[in-house]
Design a protein around this motif. Structure first.
Motif, PDB file in Angstrom:
ATOM      1  N   ILE A  24       0.830  -1.205   0.000  1.00 56.78           N
ATOM      2  CA  ILE A  24       0.000   0.000   0.000  1.00 56.78           C
ATOM      3  C   ILE A  24       0.864   1.254   0.000  1.00 56.78           C
ATOM      4  CG2 ILE A  24      -1.674   1.348   1.337  1.00 56.78           C
ATOM      5  CD1 ILE A  24      -2.908  -1.358   2.193  1.00 56.78           C
ATOM      6  N   LYS A  25       1.940   1.281   0.769  1.00 62.16           N
ATOM      7  CA  LYS A  25       2.827   2.450   0.773  1.00 62.16           C
ATOM      8  C   LYS A  25       3.419   2.697  -0.606  1.00 62.16           C
ATOM      9  CE  LYS A  25       4.226   2.680   5.608  1.00 62.16           C
ATOM     10  NZ  LYS A  25       5.354   2.587   6.545  1.00 62.16           N
ATOM     11  N   ASN A  26       3.798   1.639  -1.299  1.00 59.80           N
ATOM     12  CA  ASN A  26       4.334   1.794  -2.650  1.00 59.80           C
ATOM     13  C   ASN A  26       3.281   2.327  -3.607  1.00 59.80           C
ATOM     14  OD1 ASN A  26       6.839   0.926  -1.805  1.00 59.80           O
ATOM     15  ND2 ASN A  26       6.521  -1.176  -2.485  1.00 59.80           N
ATOM     16  N   LEU A  27       2.038   1.865  -3.463  1.00 58.30           N
ATOM     17  CA  LEU A  27       0.963   2.412  -4.298  1.00 58.30           C
ATOM     18  C   LEU A  27       0.733   3.885  -3.998  1.00 58.30           C
ATOM     19  CD1 LEU A  27      -1.678  -0.483  -4.236  1.00 58.30           C
ATOM     20  CD2 LEU A  27      -0.128   0.145  -6.110  1.00 58.30           C
ATOM     21  N   ARG A  28       0.755   4.268  -2.728  1.00 60.02           N
ATOM     22  CA  ARG A  28       0.579   5.679  -2.349  1.00 60.02           C
ATOM     23  C   ARG A  28       1.650   6.558  -2.978  1.00 60.02           C
ATOM     24  NH1 ARG A  28       0.023   5.087   4.125  1.00 60.02           N
ATOM     25  NH2 ARG A  28      -2.122   4.306   4.253  1.00 60.02           N
ATOM     26  N   ALA A  29       2.867   6.058  -3.052  1.00 60.02           N
ATOM     27  CA  ALA A  29       3.999   6.833  -3.588  1.00 60.02           C
ATOM     28  C   ALA A  29       3.935   6.994  -5.105  1.00 60.02           C
ATOM     29  CB  ALA A  29       5.308   6.169  -3.184  1.00 60.02           C
ATOM     30  N   SER A  30       3.027   6.306  -5.766  1.00 59.18           N
ATOM     31  CA  SER A  30       2.953   6.318  -7.229  1.00 59.18           C
ATOM     32  C   SER A  30       2.375   7.607  -7.799  1.00 59.18           C
ATOM     33  CB  SER A  30       2.105   5.145  -7.715  1.00 59.18           C
ATOM     34  OG  SER A  30       0.734   5.366  -7.388  1.00 59.18           O
ATOM     35  N   GLY A  31       1.673   8.379  -6.982  1.00 56.28           N
ATOM     36  CA  GLY A  31       1.021   9.584  -7.478  1.00 56.28           C
ATOM     37  C   GLY A  31      -0.395   9.338  -7.979  1.00 56.28           C
ATOM     38  N   LEU A  32      -0.831   8.088  -7.994  1.00 55.78           N
ATOM     39  CA  LEU A  32      -2.199   7.763  -8.378  1.00 55.78           C
ATOM     40  C   LEU A  32      -3.148   8.050  -7.221  1.00 55.78           C
ATOM     41  CD1 LEU A  32      -1.476   4.330 -10.095  1.00 55.78           C
ATOM     42  CD2 LEU A  32      -2.046   6.475 -11.248  1.00 55.78           C
ATOM     43  N   THR A  33      -4.428   8.140  -7.507  1.00 57.07           N
ATOM     44  CA  THR A  33      -5.432   8.293  -6.460  1.00 57.07           C
ATOM     45  C   THR A  33      -5.663   6.926  -5.832  1.00 57.07           C
ATOM     46  OG1 THR A  33      -6.491  10.099  -7.651  1.00 57.07           O
ATOM     47  CG2 THR A  33      -7.811   8.992  -5.964  1.00 57.07           C
ATOM     48  N   ILE A  34      -5.480   6.857  -4.505  1.00 57.71           N
ATOM     49  CA  ILE A  34      -5.600   5.604  -3.758  1.00 57.71           C
ATOM     50  C   ILE A  34      -6.627   5.799  -2.649  1.00 57.71           C
ATOM     51  CG2 ILE A  34      -4.370   3.865  -2.384  1.00 57.71           C
ATOM     52  CD1 ILE A  34      -3.213   4.177  -5.214  1.00 57.71           C
ATOM     53  N   LEU A  35      -7.567   4.890  -2.539  1.00 64.43           N
ATOM     54  CA  LEU A  35      -8.512   4.860  -1.417  1.00 64.43           C
ATOM     55  C   LEU A  35      -8.371   3.509  -0.746  1.00 64.43           C
ATOM     56  CD1 LEU A  35     -11.744   6.368  -3.038  1.00 64.43           C
ATOM     57  CD2 LEU A  35     -10.086   7.522  -1.569  1.00 64.43           C
ATOM     58  N   GLU A  36      -8.401   3.513   0.575  1.00 61.30           N
ATOM     59  CA  GLU A  36      -8.251   2.268   1.322  1.00 61.30           C
ATOM     60  C   GLU A  36      -9.433   2.071   2.255  1.00 61.30           C
ATOM     61  OE1 GLU A  36      -4.533   2.908   3.355  1.00 61.30           O
ATOM     62  OE2 GLU A  36      -3.846   3.932   1.561  1.00 61.30           O
ATOM     63  N   ASN A  37      -9.766   0.821   2.480  1.00 62.05           N
ATOM     64  CA  ASN A  37     -10.743   0.462   3.497  1.00 62.05           C
ATOM     65  C   ASN A  37     -10.261  -0.844   4.117  1.00 62.05           C
ATOM     66  OD1 ASN A  37     -12.080  -1.871   2.172  1.00 62.05           O
ATOM     67  ND2 ASN A  37     -12.767  -0.334   0.688  1.00 62.05           N
ATOM     68  N   PRO A  38     -10.915  -1.352   5.136  1.00 62.32           N
ATOM     69  CA  PRO A  38     -10.421  -2.564   5.799  1.00 62.32           C
ATOM     70  C   PRO A  38     -10.367  -3.810   4.920  1.00 62.32           C
ATOM     71  CG  PRO A  38     -11.980  -1.426   7.216  1.00 62.32           C
ATOM     72  CD  PRO A  38     -12.042  -0.745   5.869  1.00 62.32           C
ATOM     73  N   LEU A  39     -11.086  -3.826   3.811  1.00 58.19           N
ATOM     74  CA  LEU A  39     -11.155  -5.033   2.988  1.00 58.19           C
ATOM     75  C   LEU A  39     -10.398  -4.959   1.673  1.00 58.19           C
ATOM     76  CD1 LEU A  39     -14.922  -5.892   3.485  1.00 58.19           C
ATOM     77  CD2 LEU A  39     -12.948  -6.839   4.684  1.00 58.19           C
ATOM     78  N   SER A  40     -10.109  -3.733   1.202  1.00 59.67           N
ATOM     79  CA  SER A  40      -9.453  -3.622  -0.100  1.00 59.67           C
ATOM     80  C   SER A  40      -8.781  -2.265  -0.258  1.00 59.67           C
ATOM     81  CB  SER A  40     -10.456  -3.834  -1.234  1.00 59.67           C
ATOM     82  OG  SER A  40     -11.394  -2.773  -1.264  1.00 59.67           O
ATOM     83  N   THR A  41      -8.000  -2.174  -1.313  1.00 58.62           N
ATOM     84  CA  THR A  41      -7.375  -0.918  -1.714  1.00 58.62           C
ATOM     85  C   THR A  41      -7.859  -0.626  -3.117  1.00 58.62           C
ATOM     86  OG1 THR A  41      -5.428  -1.399  -0.377  1.00 58.62           O
ATOM     87  CG2 THR A  41      -5.172   0.247  -2.103  1.00 58.62           C
ATOM     88  N   GLN A  42      -8.223   0.624  -3.367  1.00 57.78           N
ATOM     89  CA  GLN A  42      -8.720   1.020  -4.676  1.00 57.78           C
ATOM     90  C   GLN A  42      -7.743   1.996  -5.305  1.00 57.78           C
ATOM     91  OE1 GLN A  42     -12.541   2.492  -3.521  1.00 57.78           O
ATOM     92  NE2 GLN A  42     -13.324   0.454  -3.094  1.00 57.78           N
ATOM     93  N   VAL A  43      -7.504   1.821  -6.599  1.00 57.32           N
ATOM     94  CA  VAL A  43      -6.565   2.639  -7.354  1.00 57.32           C
ATOM     95  C   VAL A  43      -7.317   3.228  -8.539  1.00 57.32           C
ATOM     96  CG1 VAL A  43      -4.374   2.651  -8.583  1.00 57.32           C
ATOM     97  CG2 VAL A  43      -4.711   1.046  -6.701  1.00 57.32           C
ATOM     98  N   PHE A  44      -7.121   4.527  -8.772  1.00 62.70           N
ATOM     99  CA  PHE A  44      -7.836   5.227  -9.835  1.00 62.70           C
ATOM    100  C   PHE A  44      -6.847   6.007 -10.685  1.00 62.70           C
ATOM    101  CE2 PHE A  44     -10.379   4.973  -5.999  1.00 62.70           C
ATOM    102  CZ  PHE A  44     -11.557   4.409  -6.446  1.00 62.70           C
ATOM    103  N   GLY A  45      -7.094   6.026 -11.986  1.00 60.20           N
ATOM    104  CA  GLY A  45      -6.244   6.819 -12.860  1.00 60.20           C
ATOM    105  C   GLY A  45      -6.330   6.380 -14.301  1.00 60.20           C
ATOM    106  N   GLU A  46      -5.396   6.900 -15.089  1.00 60.34           N
ATOM    107  CA  GLU A  46      -5.316   6.596 -16.509  1.00 60.34           C
ATOM    108  C   GLU A  46      -4.845   5.161 -16.693  1.00 60.34           C
ATOM    109  OE1 GLU A  46      -2.618   6.288 -19.012  1.00 60.34           O
ATOM    110  OE2 GLU A  46      -4.271   6.164 -20.428  1.00 60.34           O
ATOM    111  N   TYR A  47      -5.484   4.446 -17.588  1.00 60.55           N
ATOM    112  CA  TYR A  47      -5.260   3.004 -17.757  1.00 60.55           C
ATOM    113  C   TYR A  47      -3.783   2.630 -17.835  1.00 60.55           C
ATOM    114  CZ  TYR A  47      -5.264  -1.650 -19.797  1.00 60.55           C
ATOM    115  OH  TYR A  47      -5.031  -2.975 -20.032  1.00 60.55           O
ATOM    116  N   VAL A  48      -3.048   3.244 -18.746  1.00 62.99           N
ATOM    117  CA  VAL A  48      -1.651   2.852 -18.953  1.00 62.99           C
ATOM    118  C   VAL A  48      -0.830   3.074 -17.693  1.00 62.99           C
ATOM    119  CG1 VAL A  48       0.457   3.364 -20.267  1.00 62.99           C
ATOM    120  CG2 VAL A  48      -1.737   3.181 -21.449  1.00 62.99           C
ATOM    121  N   LYS A  49      -1.000   4.211 -17.047  1.00 61.07           N
ATOM    122  CA  LYS A  49      -0.240   4.516 -15.823  1.00 61.07           C
ATOM    123  C   LYS A  49      -0.596   3.547 -14.699  1.00 61.07           C
ATOM    124  CE  LYS A  49       2.155   6.917 -12.791  1.00 61.07           C
ATOM    125  NZ  LYS A  49       3.581   6.766 -12.664  1.00 61.07           N
TER     126      LYS A  49
END
Length: 86
Positions: A24-49
């Motif tokens: 999760i920390k590595n995903l946060r550092a990517s610059g993408l929009t990240i949302l977390e909850n107790p069951l999953s992590t969600q990632v949002f952005g441009e497909y290729v990135k």
């Protein structure tokens, strides 16, 4: 094209927490929009990135653990601003 990805990362070993935290920390550092909850992590952005980041981070996470699995759902739209209408 924007996408939304839901990830459930499950290392199948006793020291699973550190693997999840690092992933999760590595995903946060990517610059993408990240949302977390107790069951999953969600990632949002441009497909290729998003797919480039996930490809790299999933490979890294898998290399650092003995056994594990990752569930992934991909939606073709940016759902980061979703709010229930009820």
């Amino acid at each position: 094209m924007n996408i939304s990805v839901e990830l459930t990362f499950s290392p199948l070993q006793d020291d699973f927490e550190n693997h999840i935290i690092n992933f999760i920390k590595n995903l946060r550092a990517s610059g993408l929009t990240i949302l977390e909850n107790p069951l999953s992590t969600q990632v949002f952005g441009e497909y290729v990135k998003v797919m480039q980041v996930l490809n790299m981070e999933i490979e890294t996470a898998f290399e650092l653990m003995d056994k594990g699995l990752l569930f992934m759902k991909i939606v073709k739209s940016d759902r980061s601003n979703y709010e229930p209408h009820f």
